[in-house]
Design a protein around this motif. Structure first.
Motif, PDB file in Angstrom:
ATOM      1  N   ASN A 117       1.119  -1.193   0.178  1.00  0.00           N
ATOM      2  CA  ASN A 117       0.040  -0.270  -0.138  1.00  0.00           C
ATOM      3  C   ASN A 117       0.551   1.134   0.060  1.00  0.00           C
ATOM      4  N   LEU A 153      -7.480  11.315  11.715  1.00  0.00           N
ATOM      5  CA  LEU A 153      -8.049  10.822  10.712  1.00  0.00           C
ATOM      6  C   LEU A 153      -7.146  10.519   9.465  1.00  0.00           C
ATOM      7  N   TYR A 156      -4.768   7.700  10.606  1.00  0.00           N
ATOM      8  CA  TYR A 156      -4.403   6.610  11.094  1.00  0.00           C
ATOM      9  C   TYR A 156      -4.400   5.564  10.963  1.00  0.00           C
ATOM     10  N   PRO A 157      -4.638   5.769   8.433  1.00  0.00           N
ATOM     11  CA  PRO A 157      -4.010   4.614   8.285  1.00  0.00           C
ATOM     12  C   PRO A 157      -1.964   4.962   7.982  1.00  0.00           C
ATOM     13  N   SER A 162       0.777  -1.501   8.489  1.00  0.00           N
ATOM     14  CA  SER A 162       0.656  -3.223   8.006  1.00  0.00           C
ATOM     15  C   SER A 162      -0.181  -3.501   8.485  1.00  0.00           C
ATOM     16  N   GLY A 163      -1.755  -3.433   8.649  1.00  0.00           N
ATOM     17  CA  GLY A 163      -2.816  -3.973   8.818  1.00  0.00           C
ATOM     18  C   GLY A 163      -2.969  -5.070   9.663  1.00  0.00           C
ATOM     19  N   THR A 164      -1.875  -5.407  10.538  1.00  0.00           N
ATOM     20  CA  THR A 164      -1.822  -7.200  11.234  1.00  0.00           C
ATOM     21  C   THR A 164      -2.553  -6.186  12.753  1.00  0.00           C
ATOM     22  N   GLU A 165      -3.040  -7.253  13.218  1.00  0.00           N
ATOM     23  CA  GLU A 165      -3.706  -6.889  14.438  1.00  0.00           C
ATOM     24  C   GLU A 165      -3.374  -5.994  15.831  1.00  0.00           C
ATOM     25  N   ILE A 168      -4.191  -2.948  14.095  1.00  0.00           N
ATOM     26  CA  ILE A 168      -5.360  -2.036  14.133  1.00  0.00           C
ATOM     27  C   ILE A 168      -5.545  -2.012  15.964  1.00  0.00           C
ATOM     28  N   ARG A 172      -6.891   1.879  17.408  1.00  0.00           N
ATOM     29  CA  ARG A 172      -8.017   1.965  18.138  1.00  0.00           C
ATOM     30  C   ARG A 172      -7.363   2.732  19.141  1.00  0.00           C
ATOM     31  N   LEU A 175      -6.755   6.462  17.591  1.00  0.00           N
ATOM     32  CA  LEU A 175      -7.759   7.195  17.669  1.00  0.00           C
ATOM     33  C   LEU A 175      -8.480   7.503  19.171  1.00  0.00           C
TER      34      LEU A 175
END
Lengths: 493, 498, 118
Positions: A117, A153, A156-157, A162-165, A168, A172, A175
């Motif tokens: 990404n 905001l 945040y991405p 990496s999108g790993t647990e 994420i 959380r 945010l």
């Protein structure tokens, strides 16, 4: 026919600091993964153009015109507006300059690590810069709040890249802390202010001068404001910063040095000076608590940093502690200490970004993340570790690095108010800084590498280039502080 | 043709076209007819609103019988605004409906859906424009009956039970409303709202009038699902086809709240309702309970549509909270939130329709990585979600701003804090969806059929209406001149300030 | 005593209303619920109709023999309300038929159990 005068040029210039990175983001998205070289070229050229634009604004600061550009006005009297002011300009200059270097660095880092990404990364990065510029040049608290939320905001991405647990979960927390504080406290404070004064414009001497508020009310408001700025990572709202360490290193650099936390402390200084006004705060004693809270944060965060073995986590807690220097300086409420706060924003930016670049460089080359693994690494990566050493010295505040500069002014400020608490905080924390940074430098250069098998060398060229530049910058700020000082002296307190 | 005729045509046209749909039967053709009606009535609603803003109230006597003997249609700023909300949501949802309906409703029933939709539109328009309480009751039932039918068209069999339950509770509500009307009529001998507004103040302390107020309030509150009378709503919105959920969530509840405002302000008057009966305290309590219980329950839902339904209950709480503050600013916040929430919720339900169109599910656990295949849909979801949360530069922020201002005006700090805390809960439930759909990394296990042709962006005929709403969300968050002005005029008018 | 007997129409209304309401709430059978709903509505119709009644009054057709007329308006209103009630009942029964088709039952608790299991 439109008459093209100087005023309009300046207005356009001011708008361009937001429009440029915004448009850059669009083009980056259009280029996409397929034309990655073009995409990177767009990033770099946008960054350079933005820096030039901010420089031009800096050129025009001397003449005393009050340039305010109103973009939109959602509620009558409540507008999204930009203006040029020395403190914001300083933040803008740091931000746009470091974006160039971070871009150079990211290209090396993201490619060497084969991250996914990448386009999303560059788009969000550019947008985060656009929002930071908005924070820097906001003409009122409402605009600042809007851009502040956009930063949260849009980064945040990046944090959850990496999108790993784990990422994420960190997202959380990120945010939760930032939106939680800004919606529950900051927004409330802003609306409250509006209901009292009917204006949120940043003005010299503050907006509360005429309203003659009781000390208790003003203190409550100040508490809501300062704690509402979660990005300043004041304890107890600092947890998000170490959690966000899971992000790729260029993001950490963005978070810690360029945009996010700097936007936080910048906001605190800005509202202390231009919304409340030093005189009003001194009169009511509304900022006294902050002074102690910031001092406590400095010491506690340093103590935690001392125990961290993970290099990035140690740097993160160092950031928490260093940010509170800025806040403590602001809370001392003297002109000199405000000067120190402003300088420290710049100084810490250069120092911390160097340290993060170095940490990332080590990770890319060797995949090492812990301090205890760094024995003898200085011999294989001399440039990286030299830069790291310079960054560390700046954090401690030793000449010939820029860190000395802000400490000097901070101490001046504390002497002026004869606060022995502040002086002891500064002295103790300097010792602590030394205690958690110098061992790293020591083992890297003077201890034998136990496993001789590894045959890595220095990091990719763009990475080395970037961290060398910031390290040189750290020294240059000390050697040639004239421009910086003359700019911060323009801040009207 | 004078504009006042538009007022009655607004109601009559969909009524007349509805049976035509059954005669036409052909899916494609019916859609064009319904689309024409929706946009036509939107155009006339716009003209009516402009007329009212420019020249004041429009009054139309049905059959030429003067009020209070005959039925009059009466349009002031408030109902012109509500009319506009209903008409614009109707037009946009119908534009969107074509593809979505084919997917979610059995093919041989599609024309019936359009018929029910037109009847529903008739009912809603009628409720809004009429100036006669009994007439209002009839229109309420027309719209309710057709919405039971529309909900029952959902593909899953639970839709039937949801519709049945709604029917029972809705009818009880309507009957309560009827009892209230009966008492009012017994006391005054009139059914005209304006006339009632003149006569009731003299009779205020009689038990009959107080009872009438109670029955009317409870009856209509059942219809718009005020906490704790919201039991029918979650299932109804979950199992109804997405188009129906989008339409009902953003129009029906709004219209019934309008009815509540009419009853409280135009018939009984503020002094009686708020100073003597102190209904505002009950509203305040139930609004706060709605906001918190609705939002917290929304957080725990696994079905996204059900989550949005619970969020609707919470948002209704915000509107009633505005009323319960008993000030122009508070009422303004409530009225403007009617509009704002309509465009937010319609957009969110339409996103779910898009996702269902491609993925056949709205269970959160099955939606991992949807953002990868449907970036535009999810971008719309995020923007509308931010608006629901109340982020600046969106319409949601404007509502929250005025609501908090109203709370501060009354020096209720705890309430201001409760409002922002409620926003925070919205962050949690919206972000749960965003996290799963956009940011969790997808493994092939999650989508065994990855890269199959059906996993792509929704068709343009769905995306364009969706994005019109999203852009409206931002546009009206930036340029609030029209909405705030209209809401302020309505609020002042209801309070009798001119 | 006169208070109670004189208002007997209202008492009838109240009793009917409570019976209807009770059936709607207490019965699990979907058809019986609808019947209860009907009784509930009818009680309100009676309330309206009795409102318009005047002792010794007659239908409002002008004639020299009468001086007192009953108000026709409530009757007219209730005609409309009856139509609404019939529509509701029809729709409700139609729903019950379809529920029976897809669940094979019209008992609320059984249906609820089936939904829980699926």
């Amino acid at each position: 026919m439109v008459v093209w005068d100087k005023m309009m040029t300046e207005e356009l210039l001011l708008l361009s600091v937001i429009v440029l990175p915004g448009a850059g983001a669009v083009f980056i998205a259009l280029a996409g993964e397929r034309h990655r070289n073009l995409r990177e070229a767009i990033t770099l050229s946008t960054a350079v153009l933005l820096f030039i634009a901010v420089l031009l604004l800096y050129q025009g600061i001397d003449n005393d015109t009050h340039l305010v550009v109103e973009i939109i006005e959602p509620v009558a009297g409540l507008s999204l507006a930009l203006y040029v002011e020395p403190l914001g300009l300083l933040f803008g200059l740091i931000c746009s300059f470091l974006w160039i270097i971070t871009s150079i660095y990211s290209i090396g880092y993201m490619r060497a690590n084969q991250e996914q990404n990448q386009t999303r990364f560059y788009v969000c990065f550019a947008l985060a810069i656009a929002a930071s510029m908005g924070v820097a040049f906001s003409a009122n608290m409402f605009s600042l709040y809007v851009f502040y939320e956009i930063i949260t905001l849009i980064t945040y991405p990046l944090v959850t890249h990496s999108g790993t647990e784990e990422a994420i979960r960190a997202g959380r927390e990120y945010l939760g802390y930032l939106l939680g504080t800004s919606i529950c406290l900051l927004l409330l404070a802003i609306i409250w202010t509006w209901s009292i004064t009917g204006t949120l414009d940043f003005t010299e001497g503050g907006v509360f001068v005429d309203s003659d508020l009781p000390a208790g009310l003003l203190t409550t408001l100040y508490v809501l404001y300062v704690l509402g700025v979660g990005k300043a990572a004041l304890m107890p709202f600092h947890r998000w910063l170490p959690a966000a360490m899971v992000a790729p290193t260029p993001v950490s650099a963005l978070l810690h040095a360029v945009a996010v936390v700097k936007a936080g402390v910048f906001t605190v200084v800005k509202l202390t000076v231009y919304l409340f006004g030093l005189d009003e705060l001194v009169r009511t004693g509304a900022a006294d608590w902050l002074f102690y809270l910031a001092g406590a944060t400095i010491l506690i965060a340093s103590l935690i940093a001392l125990k961290q073995d993970n290099l990035k986590a140690r740097l993160a807690y160092s950031t928490v502690s260093q940010l509170s220097y800025v806040i403590m300086a602001a809370a001392i409420l003297t002109p000199v200490s405000i000067l120190a706060a402003a300088i420290h924003i710049a100084v810490h930016a250069f120092g911390k970004i160097t340290l993060f670049f170095a940490a990332g460089s080590i990770y890319v080359t060797t995949h090492k993340t812990e301090v205890s693994q760094l024995d003898g690494i200085g011999r294989r990566m001399p440039w990286t570790m030299a830069a790291f050493a310079i960054g560390s010295l700046s954090m401690i505040g030793v000449p010939p690095t820029a860190g000395f500069l802000s400490k000097w002014y901070l101490l001046q400020g504390t002497y002026a108010v004869e606060s022995w608490v502040a002086i002891s905080v500064v002295v103790i924390s300097t010792l602590l800084n030394a205690a958690y940074f110098l061992p790293i430098v020591y083992v890297a250069f003077f201890r034998e590498d136990k496993e001789e098998k590894e045959t890595h060398g220095e990091a990719p060229f763009t990475i080395v280039l970037a961290l060398t530049l910031t390290a040189v910058g750290t020294i240059l700020l000390f050697v040639l502080p004239g421009r910086l000082l003359s700019l911060v002296q323009l801040i009207k307190v | 043709m004078s504009t006042s005729h538009l007022l009655v045509l607004q109601v009559v046209i969909p009524l007349v076209v509805a049976p035509l749909c059954i005669l036409i039967r052909k899916q494609a053709l019916v859609w064009y007819v319904v689309l024409a009606v929706s946009w036509g009535t939107l155009f006339s609603a716009y003209r009516l609103l402009m007329q009212v803003l420019g020249h004041g109230e429009i009054i139309y006597f049905l059959g030429g019988w003067a009020a209070p003997w005959g039925i009059e249609y009466r349009l002031d700023v408030l109902n012109a605004f509500v009319l506009m909300i209903v008409a614009s949501i109707g037009a946009i949802v119908m534009t969107y409906a074509k593809c979505s309906i084919i997917k979610e409703i059995a093919e041989d029933r599609v024309y019936l859906f359009y018929t029910a939709y037109l009847l529903n539109l008739t009912g809603l328009y009628g409720v809004v424009v009429t100036g006669d309480v009994f007439n209002m009751f009839v229109f309420i039932e027309i719209s309710s009956l057709s919405s039971y039918a529309m909900i029952s068209l959902g593909r899953e069999r639970q839709a039937l039970m949801a519709a049945y339950r709604y029917l029972i509770l809705g009818t009880i509500g309507a009957t309560f409303f009827l009892i209230g009307i009966g008492f009012l009529y017994a006391m005054t001998g009139t059914l005209n709202i304006a006339d009632l507004g003149v006569r009731i103040p003299d009779l205020e302390n009689t038990r009959t009038v107080i009872t009438a107020l109670a029955f009317l309030t409870v009856g209509i509150s059942l219809k718009f699902a005020l906490f704790p009378l919201h039991g029918w709503l979650p299932n109804a919105y979950t199992y109804a086809p997405s188009v129906v959920s989008a339409f009902l969530a953003s129009t029906t509840t709004k219209v019934f709240i309008y009815v509540l405002l009419r009853i409280l302000f135009s018939i009984f008057g503020t002094t009686f309702v708020f100073d003597i009966i102190t209904l505002d305290r009950i509203f305040l309590a139930s609004a706060l309970l709605a906001i918190f219980s609705g939002s917290i329950t929304a957080i725990y839902q696994t079905n996204v549509k059900r989550m949005l339904a619970w969020s609707s209950i919470a948002q209704i709480g915000y509107m009633i909270l505005g009323v319960s503050l008993v000030s122009v600013t508070g009422l303004l916040a409530g009225i403007i939130h009617l509009f704002n929430h309509a465009i937010i919720k319609a957009a969110l339900f339409m996103c779910m329709g898009c996702i269902f169109y491609r993925f056949n599910t709205v269970q959160l656990s099955d939606l991992k990585g949807v953002g990868r295949y449907m970036p535009w849909t999810m971008a719309a979801f995020i923007l509308a979600g931010l608006s629901l949360i109340g982020v600046p530069l969106t319409v949601g922020f404007i509502s929250k701003w005025y609501l908090i201002m109203a709370a501060i005006e009354r020096d209720w700090w705890w309430l201001a804090f409760a409002i922002v805390a409620g926003s925070l809960l919205a962050v949690v439930y919206i972000w749960r969806v965003v996290e799963v759909t956009c940011f969790q990394s997808v493994t092939t296990k999650d989508h065994p059929e990855a890269n199959q042709p059906h996993m792509k962006e929704a068709p343009l005929s769905m995306l364009i209406p969706l994005w019109i709403l999203v852009i409206a969300n931002i546009y009206f968050g930036i340029n609030t001149e029209l909405t705030v002005d209209v809401a302020r005029q309505s609020a002042e008018w209801l309070f009798g300030i001119k | 005593m006169d208070y109670i007997l004189g208002q007997y129409n209202y008492w009838a209304v109240i009793v009917l209303m409570m019976i209807g309401f009770y059936i709607v709430i207490a019965h699990g059978n979907l058809v019986k619920k609808l019947i209860g709903l009907n009784i509930f509505q009818v009680s309100v119709f009676i309330l309206f109709i009795s409102l318009g009644y005047l002792k010794g009054g007659t239908a409002p057709i002008y004639s020299e023999a009468y001086t007192a007329y009953a108000s026709p308006l409530p009757h007219v209103l209730i005609l409309t309300a009856i139509v609404v009630g019939i529509a509701t009942t029809a729709l409700g029964l139609a729903l019950v038929v379809r529920i029976h088709k897809s669940y094979g039952s019209i008992e609320e608790d059984q249906i609820h159990k089936m939904d829980q299991d699926s």
